[in-house]
Design an enzyme around this catalytic site. Structure first.
Site, PDB file in Angstrom:
ATOM      1  N   CYS A 235       1.623  22.273  -7.796  1.00 43.62           N
ATOM      2  CA  CYS A 235       0.235  22.127  -7.357  1.00 43.62           C
ATOM      3  C   CYS A 235       0.120  21.767  -5.878  1.00 43.62           C
ATOM      4  O   CYS A 235      -0.957  21.858  -5.301  1.00 43.62           O
ATOM      5  CB  CYS A 235      -0.490  21.097  -8.210  1.00 43.62           C
ATOM      6  SG  CYS A 235       0.078  19.398  -7.953  1.00 43.62           S
ATOM      7  N   HIS A 272      -8.837   5.075  -4.630  1.00 38.44           N
ATOM      8  CA  HIS A 272      -8.794   6.389  -5.286  1.00 38.44           C
ATOM      9  C   HIS A 272      -7.414   6.991  -5.051  1.00 38.44           C
ATOM     10  O   HIS A 272      -6.936   7.061  -3.912  1.00 38.44           O
ATOM     11  CB  HIS A 272      -9.862   7.310  -4.704  1.00 38.44           C
ATOM     12  CG  HIS A 272      -9.742   8.731  -5.172  1.00 38.44           C
ATOM     13  ND1 HIS A 272     -10.071   9.128  -6.454  1.00 38.44           N
ATOM     14  CD2 HIS A 272      -9.302   9.849  -4.531  1.00 38.44           C
ATOM     15  CE1 HIS A 272      -9.850  10.437  -6.581  1.00 38.44           C
ATOM     16  NE2 HIS A 272      -9.384  10.890  -5.427  1.00 38.44           N
ATOM     17  N   HIS A 275      -6.089  12.420  -9.774  1.00 35.67           N
ATOM     18  CA  HIS A 275      -6.613  12.698 -11.112  1.00 35.67           C
ATOM     19  C   HIS A 275      -5.462  12.894 -12.091  1.00 35.67           C
ATOM     20  O   HIS A 275      -4.335  13.169 -11.688  1.00 35.67           O
ATOM     21  CB  HIS A 275      -7.508  13.944 -11.094  1.00 35.67           C
ATOM     22  CG  HIS A 275      -8.755  13.763 -10.289  1.00 35.67           C
ATOM     23  ND1 HIS A 275      -8.781  13.972  -8.928  1.00 35.67           N
ATOM     24  CD2 HIS A 275     -10.011  13.372 -10.652  1.00 35.67           C
ATOM     25  CE1 HIS A 275     -10.014  13.725  -8.475  1.00 35.67           C
ATOM     26  NE2 HIS A 275     -10.763  13.362  -9.497  1.00 35.67           N
ATOM     27  N   ASP A 279      -1.988  18.849 -18.808  1.00 40.95           N
ATOM     28  CA  ASP A 279      -1.130  20.041 -18.797  1.00 40.95           C
ATOM     29  C   ASP A 279       0.277  19.720 -18.299  1.00 40.95           C
ATOM     30  O   ASP A 279       0.968  20.570 -17.757  1.00 40.95           O
ATOM     31  CB  ASP A 279      -1.760  21.131 -17.932  1.00 40.95           C
ATOM     32  CG  ASP A 279      -1.989  20.679 -16.484  1.00 40.95           C
ATOM     33  OD1 ASP A 279      -1.639  19.530 -16.145  1.00 40.95           O
ATOM     34  OD2 ASP A 279      -2.532  21.473 -15.693  1.00 40.95           O
ATOM     35  N   ARG A 287      -0.182  14.955 -16.539  1.00 43.00           N
ATOM     36  CA  ARG A 287       0.198  15.221 -15.146  1.00 43.00           C
ATOM     37  C   ARG A 287      -0.698  14.381 -14.252  1.00 43.00           C
ATOM     38  O   ARG A 287      -1.897  14.640 -14.131  1.00 43.00           O
ATOM     39  CB  ARG A 287       0.029  16.699 -14.806  1.00 43.00           C
ATOM     40  CG  ARG A 287       0.198  16.990 -13.301  1.00 43.00           C
ATOM     41  CD  ARG A 287       0.216  18.497 -13.013  1.00 43.00           C
ATOM     42  NE  ARG A 287      -0.990  19.169 -13.431  1.00 43.00           N
ATOM     43  CZ  ARG A 287      -2.039  19.450 -12.630  1.00 43.00           C
ATOM     44  NH1 ARG A 287      -2.011  19.078 -11.370  1.00 43.00           N
ATOM     45  NH2 ARG A 287      -3.089  20.093 -13.100  1.00 43.00           N
ATOM     46  N   CYS A 289      -1.756  13.840 -10.861  1.00 46.77           N
ATOM     47  CA  CYS A 289      -1.777  14.555  -9.582  1.00 46.77           C
ATOM     48  C   CYS A 289      -2.334  13.593  -8.525  1.00 46.77           C
ATOM     49  O   CYS A 289      -3.531  13.280  -8.525  1.00 46.77           O
ATOM     50  CB  CYS A 289      -2.644  15.798  -9.708  1.00 46.77           C
ATOM     51  SG  CYS A 289      -2.659  16.841  -8.248  1.00 46.77           S
TER      52      CYS A 289
END
Length: 316
Positions: A235, A272, A275, A279, A287, A289
């Site tokens: 990603c 923050h 997310h 998957d 996952r 990310c």
């Protein structure tokens, strides 16, 4: 002691939590944890917390009043405690954990009384302000393992601070002004952690990191992920199968995108991070990310030196 140095003494419950807030300020020349207010000479920790000696856990701060005036010290002190609690502080109960301001001269006494009055008149608290203002007496330094505990045992300290209830209280009554982070963070770090931003894929520091180590929050330093859980998801951002502990992060629905996503934030720093998706590989199929800009990477061989030695066991 030079003419530009003074001493302030504060009791605010567990002295571990009373060092970090002051230690970060310019003009603070030194802080020692210790015991004061009792009658026994050179008391030991177990004697103090039993309540038998009459001492309270306290910190003694050496400061430069030209850089950090006593008035500012008082303001910061009030923000670390529950001034309406006369039975201890947060989960720590008993006389040794009661809060107090110990003044070293008449000027400190007058300023302390004035600051207490102003706090009550501000209307921030509905219950009376019961924190005592007392003359300073002998101060006995605590055992060495108590000194700078937040630096020496960063992980244990973070767990204690969260579990004590102190942080939740501070966030409720003294919401933090985070604008100062613009100085310590670069533009992308601030955008990601404070404005829920996202950095470009493949153009970030850790998306293809292969070195062993620990990832911590760039803001608070709390442990978040390890390289053991990192994998290449394709990603363009660092991806992890799990956090260090489930309690390391908090998750909430993010409705700002076209599709509902689950946001990941740091537990203590409330930064923050990114997310979490369903998957991923592994038994949980997750996952995480995460933006590199929200992280600081500590190589395995630096963990002990930076106070994260407890995590070395994860790499054996």
């Amino acid at each position: 002691m030079s003419m530009t140095e003074e001493i302030a003494t504060f009791a605010g419950g567990c002295f571990w939590c009373m060092v970090e807030p002051f230690d970060e300020q310019e003009g603070i020349l030194g802080i020692r944890s210790g015991y004061t207010g009792g009658e026994t000479e050179n008391p030991a920790y177990k004697e103090v917390i039993s309540g038998d000696t009459g001492h309270r856990e306290a910190v003694q701060i050496t400061f430069d009043p030209e850089l950090y005036p006593y008035e500012k010290l008082l303001e910061l002190f009030w923000q670390q405690i529950d001034p309406t609690d006369d039975g201890g502080q947060f989960k720590d109960r008993g006389s040794s954990y009661r809060a107090a301001i110990y003044y070293h001269n008449e000027s400190q006494k007058e300023q302390a009384i004035q600051s207490k009055t102003e706090l009550w008149e501000s209307g921030k608290f509905n219950s009376p302000i019961v924190t005592e203002i007392l003359p300073a007496g002998p101060f006995y330094e605590a055992e060495e393992y108590h000194q700078d505990f937040y630096k020496k045992n960063a992980f244990r300290y973070a767990l204690y601070k969260r579990g004590s209830g102190r942080e939740a209280f501070k966030k409720e009554y003294w919401p933090e002004d985070r604008s100062h982070l613009r100085v310590s963070l670069n533009d992308m770090q601030y955008h990601v952690t404070q404005e829920n931003g996202t950095e470009p894929p493949y153009e970030n520091e850790y998306w293809d990191n292969k070195e062993e180590g620990l990832y911590v929050d760039i803001v608070s330093g709390e442990p978040l992920f390890t390289s053991k859980a990192q994998y290449d998801s394709g990603c363009g951002w660092p991806s992890f199968t799990k956090p260090v502990m489930d309690a390391s992060v908090k998750e909430r629905y993010d409705l700002s995108h076209k599709s509902t996503r689950v946001e990941v934030r740091s537990r203590e720093g409330d930064s923050h991070l990114g997310h979490v998706f369903t998957d991923g590989p592994g038994p949980r199929g997750l996952r995480y990310c995460i933006n590199s800009a929200a992280l600081r990477f500590i190589p395995k061989d630096r963990l002990e030196a930076e106070g994260y030695g407890d995590f070395l066991i994860l790499f054996k």
